[in-house]
Design an enzyme around this catalytic site. Structure first.
Site, short mmCIF file in Angstrom:
data_model
loop_
_atom_site.label_atom_id
_atom_site.label_comp_id
_atom_site.label_asym_id
_atom_site.label_seq_id
_atom_site.Cartn_x
_atom_site.Cartn_y
_atom_site.Cartn_z
N CYS A 1 32.32 8.64 14.54
CA CYS A 1 30.97 8.83 14.00
C CYS A 1 30.32 7.52 13.58
O CYS A 1 30.89 6.79 12.77
CB CYS A 1 31.05 9.79 12.80
SG CYS A 1 29.50 9.94 11.90
N TYR B 1 19.73 10.01 19.23
CA TYR B 1 19.93 11.46 19.09
C TYR B 1 18.67 12.23 19.47
O TYR B 1 18.75 13.31 20.05
CB TYR B 1 20.35 11.80 17.66
CG TYR B 1 21.76 11.39 17.33
CD1 TYR B 1 22.82 12.27 17.52
CD2 TYR B 1 22.04 10.12 16.83
CE1 TYR B 1 24.12 11.89 17.22
CE2 TYR B 1 23.34 9.73 16.55
CZ TYR B 1 24.37 10.62 16.74
OH TYR B 1 25.66 10.25 16.46
#
Length: 349
Positions: free
Chosen positions: A56, A187
């Site tokens: 992440c 994203y």
């Protein structure tokens, strides 16, 4: 980051936004661990555990800052595996699938210990209060700033000032631009639910990368002459760009390796102790390509790209600035926190 709704989360059915434009859920737990303990959680040695995942980018920030400041002896690190399910990040890397300090198999257990009806994403990074087993905060933006400003009595000798007071306004401004267009921008491309929203995000992303390319052509770091919080936040997106975002998220105008200043800048940081030695490329690829089934239903993980080029000379030292200013680089990571050999491309460690 989380288990649902925002990017590196856990509800895999929400990979693609049904509304077209991808919107990150920014409602995090804003409780803070501070020197004065004003939220009920004072800075203390051995009391808290930072839970992260190498896959992440948002958690990667916290791991890097902890390394650079030398907080390893006072703030333990729990690492989740790269692949989670719809419920939670899990401690599947640990023996028996249970975190050895928190004694839980799922990060959600720490969230529910404090908030039994917690309904938002189970995110990393998270700071957990070990005695109570309860999550304190998952506010990734504030966690790293507090490591720098609230944990100062536990900083190592020679720790850098990652958030210099005289530069904070400029750092904050850069951070906001980079978050909107780059960190979250990839994203917004990858999880766009319409052609129009994808193209808007794509155009904003590459306009910002072009702006950064120009800014970094003649200066080694984003703000001032040393590494700051701004560099850390940009790095964790850049290091994932060619392996994940270029193909998986359709951010494919060009690769990072085709932007000379940004590519040299990213290699410079990667080869700096505390940066590349936190990066596990196999875990990064496994996470994105296996978890985001709305984008990659086959869950096939690509074999490439070539990674040894991260070790090529960058020549950024010729710009004359020093990464840690008057400070010093951190020592090697603790043995039990080192990236496994299969994930390490020979970065300084």
């Amino acid at each position: 980051m989380t288990s649902h709704e925002s990017g590196d989360q856990t509800n895999t059915s929400e990979d693609v936004s049904p509304r077209g434009e991808y919107t990150r859920d920014m409602r995090y737990i804003t409780t803070r661990v501070t020197a004065d303990g004003r939220d009920g959680y004072p800075v203390e040695t051995d009391r808290y555990r930072l839970v992260a995942a190498r896959a992440c980018p948002w958690a990667n920030r916290a791991v890097i800052v902890r390394r650079l400041l030398g907080l390893e002896p006072v703030l333990s690190l729990g690492l989740c595996g790269p692949v989670h399910d719809e419920r939670s990040w899990t401690f599947d890397l640990d023996p028996g699938g249970v975190d050895p300090v928190l004694r839980i198999p799922r990060l959600q257990d720490a969230y529910f210990a404090r908030f039994p009806d917690y309904s938002r994403g189970i995110t990393v990074p998270a700071v957990v209060d070990v005695p109570s087993g309860q999550v304190v905060t998952n506010d990734f933006r504030q966690i790293t700033l507090d490591f720098t400003t609230e944990w100062t009595r536990y900083h190592r000798d020679g720790a850098p000032d990652l958030y210099p007071e005289k530069l904070r306004d400029e750092i904050d401004e850069i951070n906001e631009l980079v978050f909107t267009d780059v960190n979250n921008g990839v994203y917004r491309c990858g999880f766009a639910g319409s052609q129009e929203s994808y193209e808007r995000a794509y155009d904003a992303l590459f306009a910002r990368l072009d702006w950064l390319e120009t800014r970094l052509t003649d200066q080694r770091y984003l703000v001032g002459g040393t590494i700051t919080e701004a560099d850390i936040r940009l790095f964790t997106t850049l290091v994932r760009f060619d392996s994940v975002y270029h193909g998986h998220f359709k951010c494919n105008r060009n690769k990072l390796t085709e932007m000379p200043a940004l590519w040299a800048y990213a290699r410079d940081l990667f080869q700096t102790p505390g940066f590349g030695d936190t990066i596990d490329f196999p875990q990064i690829k496994e996470h994105y390509y296996r978890v985001h089934t709305g984008i990659n239903p086959t869950q096939i993980v690509p074999k490439g790209p070539e990674l040894t080029n991260w070790l090529e000379p960058h020549h950024r030292e010729n710009l004359g600035e020093r990464p840690f200013g008057d400070g010093t680089p951190p020592g090697p990571p603790p043995q039990d926190e080192r990236v496994p050999p299969e994930g390490n491309v020979g970065s300084s460690s």
